[in-house]
Design a protein around this motif. Sequence first.
Motif, PDB file in Angstrom:
ATOM      1  N   SER A 283     -87.308 -28.933  85.964  1.00  0.00           N
ATOM      2  CA  SER A 283     -88.176 -29.947  85.806  1.00  0.00           C
ATOM      3  C   SER A 283     -89.401 -29.837  84.630  1.00  0.00           C
ATOM      4  CB  SER A 283     -88.736 -30.903  86.968  1.00  0.00           C
ATOM      5  OG  SER A 283     -89.643 -30.021  87.666  1.00  0.00           O
ATOM      6  N   VAL A 284     -89.734 -30.621  83.919  1.00  0.00           N
ATOM      7  CA  VAL A 284     -90.782 -30.468  83.061  1.00  0.00           C
ATOM      8  C   VAL A 284     -91.867 -31.748  83.243  1.00  0.00           C
ATOM      9  CG1 VAL A 284     -91.710 -30.132  80.611  1.00  0.00           C
ATOM     10  CG2 VAL A 284     -89.524 -29.080  81.350  1.00  0.00           C
ATOM     11  N   ARG A 285     -93.009 -31.604  83.340  1.00  0.00           N
ATOM     12  CA  ARG A 285     -94.085 -32.798  83.491  1.00  0.00           C
ATOM     13  C   ARG A 285     -95.150 -32.475  82.812  1.00  0.00           C
ATOM     14  NH1 ARG A 285     -96.480 -33.570  87.915  1.00  0.00           N
ATOM     15  NH2 ARG A 285     -96.334 -31.346  88.923  1.00  0.00           N
ATOM     16  N   ILE A 286     -96.089 -33.532  82.370  1.00  0.00           N
ATOM     17  CA  ILE A 286     -97.178 -33.308  81.593  1.00  0.00           C
ATOM     18  C   ILE A 286     -98.349 -33.568  82.739  1.00  0.00           C
ATOM     19  CG2 ILE A 286     -98.830 -34.561  79.933  1.00  0.00           C
ATOM     20  CD1 ILE A 286     -96.148 -33.475  78.528  1.00  0.00           C
ATOM     21  N   GLY A 287     -99.238 -32.579  82.598  1.00  0.00           N
ATOM     22  CA  GLY A 287    -100.322 -32.279  83.393  1.00  0.00           C
ATOM     23  C   GLY A 287    -101.497 -33.007  83.160  1.00  0.00           C
ATOM     24  N   THR A 288    -102.468 -32.221  82.537  1.00  0.00           N
ATOM     25  CA  THR A 288    -103.896 -32.674  82.085  1.00  0.00           C
ATOM     26  C   THR A 288    -103.839 -32.761  80.741  1.00  0.00           C
ATOM     27  OG1 THR A 288    -104.775 -30.627  82.603  1.00  0.00           O
ATOM     28  CG2 THR A 288    -104.963 -32.222  84.526  1.00  0.00           C
ATOM     29  N   VAL A 289    -104.441 -33.761  80.197  1.00  0.00           N
ATOM     30  CA  VAL A 289    -104.866 -33.665  78.752  1.00  0.00           C
ATOM     31  C   VAL A 289    -106.325 -33.967  78.677  1.00  0.00           C
ATOM     32  CG1 VAL A 289    -104.489 -34.825  76.396  1.00  0.00           C
ATOM     33  CG2 VAL A 289    -102.557 -34.879  78.193  1.00  0.00           C
TER      34      VAL A 289
ATOM     35  N   SER B 102    -112.614 -25.340  68.513  1.00  0.00           N
ATOM     36  CA  SER B 102    -111.659 -24.527  69.309  1.00  0.00           C
ATOM     37  C   SER B 102    -110.272 -24.762  69.197  1.00  0.00           C
ATOM     38  CB  SER B 102    -112.076 -24.894  70.763  1.00  0.00           C
ATOM     39  OG  SER B 102    -111.739 -26.288  71.051  1.00  0.00           O
ATOM     40  N   GLN B 103    -109.453 -23.863  69.647  1.00  0.00           N
ATOM     41  CA  GLN B 103    -108.112 -23.740  69.346  1.00  0.00           C
ATOM     42  C   GLN B 103    -107.330 -24.568  70.269  1.00  0.00           C
ATOM     43  OE1 GLN B 103    -106.480 -22.245  66.745  1.00  0.00           O
ATOM     44  NE2 GLN B 103    -108.636 -21.534  66.184  1.00  0.00           N
ATOM     45  N   VAL B 104    -105.952 -25.478  69.800  1.00  0.00           N
ATOM     46  CA  VAL B 104    -105.183 -26.208  70.804  1.00  0.00           C
ATOM     47  C   VAL B 104    -104.649 -25.104  71.843  1.00  0.00           C
ATOM     48  CG1 VAL B 104    -103.148 -27.557  70.807  1.00  0.00           C
ATOM     49  CG2 VAL B 104    -104.709 -27.769  68.896  1.00  0.00           C
ATOM     50  N   SER B 105    -104.477 -25.604  72.895  1.00  0.00           N
ATOM     51  CA  SER B 105    -104.024 -24.740  73.983  1.00  0.00           C
ATOM     52  C   SER B 105    -102.991 -25.614  74.843  1.00  0.00           C
ATOM     53  CB  SER B 105    -104.931 -23.968  74.824  1.00  0.00           C
ATOM     54  OG  SER B 105    -105.557 -25.015  75.479  1.00  0.00           O
ATOM     55  N   VAL B 106    -101.990 -24.998  75.369  1.00  0.00           N
ATOM     56  CA  VAL B 106    -100.849 -25.520  76.365  1.00  0.00           C
ATOM     57  C   VAL B 106    -100.884 -24.496  77.410  1.00  0.00           C
ATOM     58  CG1 VAL B 106     -98.881 -26.556  76.766  1.00  0.00           C
ATOM     59  CG2 VAL B 106     -99.870 -26.835  74.352  1.00  0.00           C
ATOM     60  N   THR B 107    -101.093 -24.813  78.703  1.00  0.00           N
ATOM     61  CA  THR B 107    -101.050 -23.838  79.830  1.00  0.00           C
ATOM     62  C   THR B 107    -100.068 -24.719  80.802  1.00  0.00           C
ATOM     63  OG1 THR B 107    -102.781 -24.686  80.769  1.00  0.00           O
ATOM     64  CG2 THR B 107    -103.235 -22.972  79.528  1.00  0.00           C
ATOM     65  N   ASN B 108     -99.098 -23.605  81.568  1.00  0.00           N
ATOM     66  CA  ASN B 108     -98.167 -24.101  82.236  1.00  0.00           C
ATOM     67  C   ASN B 108     -99.021 -23.843  83.867  1.00  0.00           C
ATOM     68  OD1 ASN B 108     -96.170 -24.890  83.819  1.00  0.00           O
ATOM     69  ND2 ASN B 108     -94.603 -23.173  83.439  1.00  0.00           N
ATOM     70  N   SER B 109     -99.174 -25.005  84.565  1.00  0.00           N
ATOM     71  CA  SER B 109     -99.745 -24.730  86.007  1.00  0.00           C
ATOM     72  C   SER B 109     -98.811 -24.811  86.947  1.00  0.00           C
ATOM     73  CB  SER B 109    -100.859 -25.932  86.278  1.00  0.00           C
ATOM     74  OG  SER B 109    -100.147 -27.247  86.040  1.00  0.00           O
ATOM     75  N   GLY B 110     -97.161 -25.023  86.375  1.00  0.00           N
ATOM     76  CA  GLY B 110     -96.351 -24.851  87.444  1.00  0.00           C
ATOM     77  C   GLY B 110     -95.570 -23.659  87.502  1.00  0.00           C
ATOM     78  N   ASP B 111     -94.388 -23.671  87.553  1.00  0.00           N
ATOM     79  CA  ASP B 111     -93.600 -22.279  87.649  1.00  0.00           C
ATOM     80  C   ASP B 111     -92.553 -22.333  86.532  1.00  0.00           C
ATOM     81  OD1 ASP B 111     -91.491 -23.721  88.742  1.00  0.00           O
ATOM     82  OD2 ASP B 111     -92.176 -23.274  90.741  1.00  0.00           O
ATOM     83  N   GLY B 112     -91.684 -21.215  86.706  1.00  0.00           N
ATOM     84  CA  GLY B 112     -90.590 -21.289  85.656  1.00  0.00           C
ATOM     85  C   GLY B 112     -89.431 -22.113  85.841  1.00  0.00           C
ATOM     86  N   HIS B 113     -89.557 -22.983  86.897  1.00  0.00           N
ATOM     87  CA  HIS B 113     -88.448 -24.066  87.122  1.00  0.00           C
ATOM     88  C   HIS B 113     -88.723 -25.221  87.235  1.00  0.00           C
ATOM     89  CE1 HIS B 113     -85.448 -21.002  88.302  1.00  0.00           C
ATOM     90  NE2 HIS B 113     -86.259 -20.261  88.866  1.00  0.00           N
ATOM     91  N   ASN B 114     -89.971 -25.599  87.505  1.00  0.00           N
ATOM     92  CA  ASN B 114     -90.907 -26.662  87.523  1.00  0.00           C
ATOM     93  C   ASN B 114     -91.893 -26.624  86.870  1.00  0.00           C
ATOM     94  OD1 ASN B 114     -88.970 -28.453  89.569  1.00  0.00           O
ATOM     95  ND2 ASN B 114     -89.417 -26.802  90.718  1.00  0.00           N
ATOM     96  N   ALA B 115     -92.022 -26.802  85.372  1.00  0.00           N
ATOM     97  CA  ALA B 115     -93.181 -26.599  84.561  1.00  0.00           C
ATOM     98  C   ALA B 115     -94.028 -27.912  84.487  1.00  0.00           C
ATOM     99  CB  ALA B 115     -92.634 -26.216  83.051  1.00  0.00           C
TER     100      ALA B 115
END
Length: 490
Positions: A286-292, A299-312
């Motif tokens: 699964s893939v979900r949007i966390g915080t924005v 500064s640079q745009v950044s995207v981090t995964n606070s989930g795991d490899g199966h549920n991002a």
Amino acid sequence: MQIITMYLRADSVNARLVDSYNQTISSLPALTRGMRAELILKLLDAEGEPFNGDLAAYASWDFVIADDWNTATPPQIRVTEGITVSGNEVHIPLTETNTEELISALGAVESKNFGCELAGFEVGETTPGFLIQFNISIRNRRGDAGTGSPVPVSDGNYSAAQIRALFAAKLEVQLSDDGSIWYAFSPIREVTVKDEETGEESTTEEKVEVPQTARLYRFRNAAVGQEWSDPLPLIIGPRGLRSTIQIGTVTTGAETTPASITNSGDEHDAVFDFVIPQGVKGDAASVRIGTVSTGTPGSQVSVTNSGDGHNAVFNFSIPQGVQGVPGTESYLYVAYAAQNDGQGFSLTPANSLKYRAEIISRTPIANPVWSDFADAQWIKYLGDDAATYGDVLVADQNTSVAKVTRIVFENATIRKGVDGEVIVNFNETELSREEFSNYSIINGRTRLSPWTNGGGSPFGNLGRNIVHITVLPELPAFEPYSTFIGVYAE
């Protein structure tokens, strides 16, 4: 060397000479006999846009200048070498402009108008695929300094352009098993290939194998045709053994086992059997949007995964934009004029004001005047006024003539004025003022233009010396739009 640039509206064979704004012009450019020149043709379509035909598709060109339409006589100038194209432009080098035919055609006159014809030939073709005709003026010379000895123009029978097109054509080939029956054959054929990634199609060539039964071949030029060559023998090698490949069985193997292919046939007739292992079932993801969040400027745009490899769970940080520099105000002013130098200046558009100019100011101008536009470029944005003419009636006290085609002034003298003006003088007719005042009445069924009635302003307004007549004796009944009464003046 003369550089002659011509804008041609090439929407038909009879090309029209226009200016860079696609407005038809009547004055022809002049080429001088005995001078080297380059003729640059800028081809336009009916809308004045650059001609969109593929001029580069023509392998050779032929250009002639002639004073008649008789193809049995040689032209005055012919060019078959050095003609180049670039986009919608055709460049024609005129290196020999002192031909015997041109000298004879000009004779002792100052200048003369000639017709031009440009023909383009495709590869393998002897008839033109592109053709335009237009006119040009050629000035004569008072002396022969630097012209050299006159030379004759080529006869035009199979020009160099046509010969080059013939050499560029392919060969036509026929095969025969025994020399009695011949059939067509092309060693190269075109095939359409489709790109699997983009889906785009392209054309390529591939080699065709000679039929095993053919023993003879013959050829000729594909464009000219005519006679075939003598039959020539084909050298055929020994025929090899034919092999076959077939798909045998396709089975599903156990998970994680390797795939395998085995040949259940032999080396000449293969039968391939495939074993393809079943894939391992994966876990659902699964893939979900966390915080924005908003980052600091720069500064640079950044995207981090606070989930795991199966549920991002993707968290986005988008930097705030940097505040820009305050802009400056600008003011656009538009003016109109009757001529391209700003004469007849006005801030209000009108039909008689055919030129337009713009200026941009960093500060406001309360009441713009002509001097504010001193450095502006005046561009013509309105066309010339049209002139419509209808039936004309001429009448005096006793005679009425409808649909007049010509008016002849007897016992009068004429002289040239300015800008094409003709002045008619009746002072020697010995008519009294009263007799001449009733001499003629010209009555048009349609409103006449300023050029016709002679009373118009230089900006296209209607003339002021118009007398409206409500009753005409012994004339057919119709509504008069504009009338003229001759006035005798000493």
